[in-house]
Design a protein around this motif. Structure first.
Motif, PDB file in Angstrom:
ATOM      1  N   THR A  42     -18.471   8.213 -14.421  1.00 11.34           N
ATOM      2  CA  THR A  42     -18.522   6.959 -15.170  1.00 11.34           C
ATOM      3  C   THR A  42     -19.521   7.164 -16.301  1.00 11.34           C
ATOM      4  N   VAL A  43     -19.094   6.956 -17.532  1.00 16.03           N
ATOM      5  CA  VAL A  43     -19.927   7.293 -18.687  1.00 16.03           C
ATOM      6  C   VAL A  43     -20.159   6.060 -19.563  1.00 16.03           C
ATOM      7  N   VAL A  44     -21.393   5.878 -19.983  1.00 17.49           N
ATOM      8  CA  VAL A  44     -21.755   4.821 -20.934  1.00 17.49           C
ATOM      9  C   VAL A  44     -22.502   5.478 -22.089  1.00 17.49           C
ATOM     10  N   GLY A  45     -22.119   5.155 -23.322  1.00 13.69           N
ATOM     11  CA  GLY A  45     -22.785   5.707 -24.506  1.00 13.69           C
ATOM     12  C   GLY A  45     -23.336   4.593 -25.373  1.00 13.69           C
ATOM     13  N   PRO A  46     -24.526   4.074 -25.039  1.00 13.54           N
ATOM     14  CA  PRO A  46     -25.054   2.898 -25.737  1.00 13.54           C
ATOM     15  C   PRO A  46     -25.517   3.190 -27.164  1.00 13.54           C
ATOM     16  N   LYS A  47     -25.571   2.120 -27.937  1.00 19.50           N
ATOM     17  CA  LYS A  47     -26.142   2.165 -29.287  1.00 19.50           C
ATOM     18  C   LYS A  47     -27.573   1.661 -29.204  1.00 19.50           C
ATOM     19  N   MET A 106     -27.486   9.157 -24.762  1.00 18.12           N
ATOM     20  CA  MET A 106     -28.162   8.420 -25.815  1.00 18.12           C
ATOM     21  C   MET A 106     -28.305   9.297 -27.049  1.00 18.12           C
ATOM     22  N   HIS A 107     -27.985   8.701 -28.181  1.00 17.61           N
ATOM     23  CA  HIS A 107     -27.958   9.434 -29.450  1.00 17.61           C
ATOM     24  C   HIS A 107     -29.352   9.569 -30.051  1.00 17.61           C
ATOM     25  N   GLY A 108     -29.398  10.190 -31.214  1.00 19.50           N
ATOM     26  CA  GLY A 108     -30.659  10.477 -31.866  1.00 19.50           C
ATOM     27  C   GLY A 108     -31.052   9.455 -32.919  1.00 19.50           C
ATOM     28  N   PHE A 109     -32.222   9.676 -33.524  1.00 24.75           N
ATOM     29  CA  PHE A 109     -32.768   8.798 -34.552  1.00 24.75           C
ATOM     30  C   PHE A 109     -31.882   8.835 -35.797  1.00 24.75           C
ATOM     31  N   ALA A 113     -20.145  11.150 -28.312  1.00 28.66           N
ATOM     32  CA  ALA A 113     -18.779  10.829 -27.892  1.00 28.66           C
ATOM     33  C   ALA A 113     -18.047  12.027 -27.290  1.00 28.66           C
ATOM     34  N   PHE A 114     -18.207  13.211 -27.876  1.00 31.62           N
ATOM     35  CA  PHE A 114     -17.530  14.394 -27.349  1.00 31.62           C
ATOM     36  C   PHE A 114     -18.044  14.720 -25.957  1.00 31.62           C
TER      37      PHE A 114
END
Length: 237
Positions: free
Chosen positions: A24-29, A1-4, A12-13
């Motif tokens: 298994t990777v998920v990178g949600p917005k 999970m990304h930052g503010f 992504a990297f």
């Protein structure tokens, strides 16, 4: 999970490198992010956390063991999830987590959020330098993060800091924590407090000496993802 104010680009990297290890990777917005500043300012930490829970439940339905990795705001949400759903988590990796800000900054943010109700002049706080806190200038130019911080949403981040800081001792999930000494957003002292107070007995730490705040993209990203990958393989195997 990304930052503010960030996007999944920040993760992504790391996600690609973990996928190469067979995860298994998920990178949600997160809600309101990767959009406009007004869209972000219409959301709160409750919206962001609800989306994390939904993504977690979806991934858990596909995988026997699940770990969560979060940067900055994503790290706060990771810790909060671990507090409430810890028995279902194999491991967590809160990275560059801002447990608190200097009191004068916190007071200023709350004052701006209150003033925002009176005038749109106080709606957005420009970022210093207009971009993300990255030593790597090339990646900094590529990162599509917002150049401003919406004040109401920022005040909600401060509220989440308060919530998470009060429950750290109750987080017992195996934890990997990385933080940069030169982080200009989340003081390195936040990492020291996290490591001192967290309830996890299985704790692995990584101090980065050249990176700034966005450690998932910065100059020591290869070291970070190597250490993180080993940690996750050992806890999820």
């Amino acid at each position: 999970m990304h930052g503010f104010t960030g996007t999944p680009f920040e993760m992504a990297f790391v996600g690609a490198k973990l996928a190469e290890r067979g995860f298994t990777v998920v990178g949600p917005k997160l809600p309101g992010h990767a959009d406009t500043a007004p869209a972000l300012d219409a959301t709160t930490w409750l919206d962001w956390y609800a989306s994390v829970v939904a993504e977690f439940d979806a991934l858990k339905s596909r995988c026997d063991k699940v770990a969560v990795v979060g940067l900055s705001l994503g790290g706060l949400l990771t810790l909060h999830l671990a507090r409430h759903r810890g028995r279902e988590l194999a491991a967590i990796a809160p990275l560059a987590v801002p447990l608190w800000l200097a009191p004068v900054r916190t007071a200023a943010i709350r004052a701006l959020a209150a003033a925002r109700r009176l005038s749109d002049r106080f709606a957005y706080l420009p970022k210093l330098g207009g971009g993300s806190d990255l030593f790597d200038k090339t990646v900094r130019a590529q990162n599509p993060a917002l150049p401003v911080m919406p004040t109401r949403a920022l005040a909600s981040v401060v509220e989440l800091m308060r919530v998470v800081r009060a429950e750290i001792e109750l987080v017992t999930v195996p934890t990997f924590n990385a933080h940069a000494h030169q982080d200009h957003t989340a003081p390195f002292a936040c990492a020291l407090e996290l490591r001192r107070r967290i309830g996890a007995q299985d704790l692995v730490t990584l101090d980065l000496v050249r990176s700034y705040h966005v450690v998932t993209l910065d100059v020591e990203r290869d070291l970070l993802v190597e250490r993180l990958g080993v940690f996750l393989q050992e806890r999820l195997s």
